[in-house]
Design a protein around this motif. Sequence first.
Motif, PDB file in Angstrom:
ATOM      1  N   MET A   1       0.880  -1.172   0.000  1.00  0.00           N
ATOM      2  CA  MET A   1       0.000   0.000   0.000  1.00  0.00           C
ATOM      3  C   MET A   1       0.905   1.205   0.000  1.00  0.00           C
ATOM      4  N   THR A   2       0.572   2.036  -0.837  1.00  0.00           N
ATOM      5  CA  THR A   2       1.409   3.221  -0.980  1.00  0.00           C
ATOM      6  C   THR A   2       0.697   4.429  -0.425  1.00  0.00           C
ATOM      7  N   THR A   3       1.377   5.349   0.293  1.00  0.00           N
ATOM      8  CA  THR A   3       0.812   6.588   0.865  1.00  0.00           C
ATOM      9  C   THR A   3       1.245   7.747   0.027  1.00  0.00           C
ATOM     10  N   MET A   4       0.272   8.627  -0.035  1.00  0.00           N
ATOM     11  CA  MET A   4       0.530   9.840  -0.803  1.00  0.00           C
ATOM     12  C   MET A   4       1.016  10.922   0.142  1.00  0.00           C
ATOM     13  N   PRO A   5       1.938  11.659  -0.265  1.00  0.00           N
ATOM     14  CA  PRO A   5       2.484  12.711   0.632  1.00  0.00           C
ATOM     15  C   PRO A   5       1.438  13.811   0.858  1.00  0.00           C
ATOM     16  N   VAL A   6       1.345  14.325   2.180  1.00  0.00           N
ATOM     17  CA  VAL A   6       0.397  15.425   2.568  1.00  0.00           C
ATOM     18  C   VAL A   6       1.084  16.735   2.327  1.00  0.00           C
ATOM     19  N   PRO A   7       0.432  17.587   1.615  1.00  0.00           N
ATOM     20  CA  PRO A   7       1.090  18.879   1.354  1.00  0.00           C
ATOM     21  C   PRO A   7       1.140  19.747   2.615  1.00  0.00           C
ATOM     22  N   ASP A   8       2.121  20.558   2.778  1.00  0.00           N
ATOM     23  CA  ASP A   8       2.251  21.464   3.953  1.00  0.00           C
ATOM     24  C   ASP A   8       1.226  22.598   3.859  1.00  0.00           C
ATOM     25  N   PRO A   9       0.603  22.970   5.132  1.00  0.00           N
ATOM     26  CA  PRO A   9      -0.385  24.080   5.104  1.00  0.00           C
ATOM     27  C   PRO A   9       0.321  25.399   4.799  1.00  0.00           C
ATOM     28  N   SER A  10      -0.498  26.200   4.178  1.00  0.00           N
ATOM     29  CA  SER A  10       0.021  27.536   3.863  1.00  0.00           C
ATOM     30  C   SER A  10      -0.068  28.445   5.074  1.00  0.00           C
ATOM     31  N   PRO A  11       0.634  29.513   5.100  1.00  0.00           N
ATOM     32  CA  PRO A  11       0.577  30.445   6.251  1.00  0.00           C
ATOM     33  C   PRO A  11      -0.837  30.997   6.493  1.00  0.00           C
ATOM     34  N   GLU A  12      -1.596  31.189   5.458  1.00  0.00           N
ATOM     35  CA  GLU A  12      -2.954  31.711   5.652  1.00  0.00           C
ATOM     36  C   GLU A  12      -3.808  30.685   6.397  1.00  0.00           C
ATOM     37  N   GLU A  13      -3.617  29.402   6.051  1.00  0.00           N
ATOM     38  CA  GLU A  13      -4.403  28.381   6.732  1.00  0.00           C
ATOM     39  C   GLU A  13      -4.016  28.284   8.199  1.00  0.00           C
ATOM     40  N   VAL A  14      -2.716  28.402   8.494  1.00  0.00           N
ATOM     41  CA  VAL A  14      -2.284  28.374   9.910  1.00  0.00           C
ATOM     42  C   VAL A  14      -2.894  29.538  10.685  1.00  0.00           C
ATOM     43  N   THR A  15      -2.927  30.686  10.106  1.00  0.00           N
ATOM     44  CA  THR A  15      -3.497  31.879  10.791  1.00  0.00           C
ATOM     45  C   THR A  15      -4.977  31.701  11.043  1.00  0.00           C
ATOM     46  N   ARG A  16      -5.712  31.156  10.035  1.00  0.00           N
ATOM     47  CA  ARG A  16      -7.138  30.944  10.224  1.00  0.00           C
ATOM     48  C   ARG A  16      -7.392  29.874  11.283  1.00  0.00           C
ATOM     49  N   GLY A  17      -6.531  28.846  11.337  1.00  0.00           N
ATOM     50  CA  GLY A  17      -6.737  27.812  12.342  1.00  0.00           C
ATOM     51  C   GLY A  17      -6.512  28.336  13.760  1.00  0.00           C
ATOM     52  N   ILE A  18      -5.486  29.127  13.917  1.00  0.00           N
ATOM     53  CA  ILE A  18      -5.228  29.715  15.268  1.00  0.00           C
ATOM     54  C   ILE A  18      -6.372  30.630  15.689  1.00  0.00           C
ATOM     55  N   ALA A  19      -6.883  31.419  14.791  1.00  0.00           N
ATOM     56  CA  ALA A  19      -8.009  32.320  15.120  1.00  0.00           C
ATOM     57  C   ALA A  19      -9.238  31.530  15.501  1.00  0.00           C
ATOM     58  N   ALA A  20      -9.499  30.417  14.771  1.00  0.00           N
ATOM     59  CA  ALA A  20     -10.667  29.599  15.102  1.00  0.00           C
ATOM     60  C   ALA A  20     -10.505  28.960  16.474  1.00  0.00           C
ATOM     61  N   LEU A  21      -9.263  28.502  16.769  1.00  0.00           N
ATOM     62  CA  LEU A  21      -9.005  27.910  18.093  1.00  0.00           C
ATOM     63  C   LEU A  21      -9.201  28.939  19.221  1.00  0.00           C
ATOM     64  N   GLU A  22      -8.772  30.145  19.003  1.00  0.00           N
ATOM     65  CA  GLU A  22      -8.961  31.182  20.034  1.00  0.00           C
ATOM     66  C   GLU A  22     -10.435  31.484  20.260  1.00  0.00           C
ATOM     67  N   ARG A  23     -11.195  31.527  19.187  1.00  0.00           N
ATOM     68  CA  ARG A  23     -12.628  31.782  19.348  1.00  0.00           C
ATOM     69  C   ARG A  23     -13.304  30.646  20.103  1.00  0.00           C
ATOM     70  N   HIS A  24     -12.870  29.423  19.832  1.00  0.00           N
ATOM     71  CA  HIS A  24     -13.446  28.292  20.534  1.00  0.00           C
ATOM     72  C   HIS A  24     -13.122  28.340  22.025  1.00  0.00           C
ATOM     73  N   LEU A  25     -11.852  28.664  22.348  1.00  0.00           N
ATOM     74  CA  LEU A  25     -11.476  28.735  23.774  1.00  0.00           C
ATOM     75  C   LEU A  25     -12.185  29.880  24.482  1.00  0.00           C
ATOM     76  N   ALA A  26     -12.345  30.998  23.808  1.00  0.00           N
ATOM     77  CA  ALA A  26     -13.049  32.134  24.430  1.00  0.00           C
ATOM     78  C   ALA A  26     -14.507  31.815  24.704  1.00  0.00           C
ATOM     79  N   ALA A  27     -15.109  31.023  23.818  1.00  0.00           N
ATOM     80  CA  ALA A  27     -16.508  30.665  24.030  1.00  0.00           C
ATOM     81  C   ALA A  27     -16.666  29.676  25.178  1.00  0.00           C
TER      82      ALA A  27
END
Length: 332
Positions: free
Chosen positions: A1-27
């Motif tokens: 079985m062969t695995t396909m390589p996962v592409p690295d997230p872009s900086p914009e995606e990292v920023t959006r993920g951190i913002a979503a995590l902060e909103r979740h913790l604040a709630a």
Amino acid sequence: MTTMPVPDPSPEEVTRGIAALERHLAAQAPPAPPSEPVLARPTDPPSGETKRVRQLRQQVAEAHALAVLQDDDAPLTLDTDKVRKRRRAAHEAARLYELAQAPAMQIYQTVRVRRLLVIAAMLALTLALAWSTAGVQKFAADGAAAGSPAWIFAWLVEPFMSMALLVVVGARAYLGTRGTMLNHPTVIRIEWLFLGLTATMNAWPYLPGIAETFSMAALVLHLLGPVVAVAIVTVLPIILAAFAGMNHTPHTAPPSATPQGADQRWRRDGGGAEDPPSETGRGRTPDEHRAELRRLIASGQLPAVPSARAIQNALRCREDLSRTLRDELRNP
């Protein structure tokens, strides 16, 4: 079985993920408690206000408060300590005066003064008779030798005469306190007999022509005791009779209002209508005074033709009425 390589997230995606995590913790986090406001300290002066400005501001505020309060007259209506002290003294004086007018207090004061006068009079009489004892002893001894029976018994002459005299004086004094004047002629004669004997025996060895060398000083000194005794015996019953006749009713009118008018009416009418109220408060008519005078003469308390002064003392009437009654007895 062969695995396909996962592409690295872009900086914009990292920023959006951190913002979503902060909103979740604040709630999911609990609400924070409200913070208290920071108050400025009273001592903190406003910006640009110095110490002199604050002092002047306080003085102005005090002046405005005083201007409002000084228009209120309430403090002027309050009694000061001096006023209350004076009012208390005046109230006490009024109460004492009211108490002095009460009949019970007047009787108490009268009895107290009378007792003091009687004690002083009897003490003076005793000392006067004791003073004359030496003079009487010299007269009664008649040159007897010292220590002999005659010389010893001579000391007893004045004491037994004094005791007899004190009995008469004491009886007259007591009856005077009860309002009765003991002026029986026999009693008066006995009094003057004892006093005359005492005065004679004291003065005889020092009279001119009797004494080897006459001395006025020695005569006066030896007569001093009998003279004092005569004075006390004479005036004490009269004083006590005046005390017994005092009026202890409360004063309801000025002293000069009613008696003066009654006295003027009595003098204007010639004394025939009504005897004016005397100091004892007994307003007797002249006929009642005549009846009382006849009773005193019949009982022997007054002589058959007494003097005006004796009538006045016995009846406690006016002086002119006593002279009229005396003249009626002399010229019926």
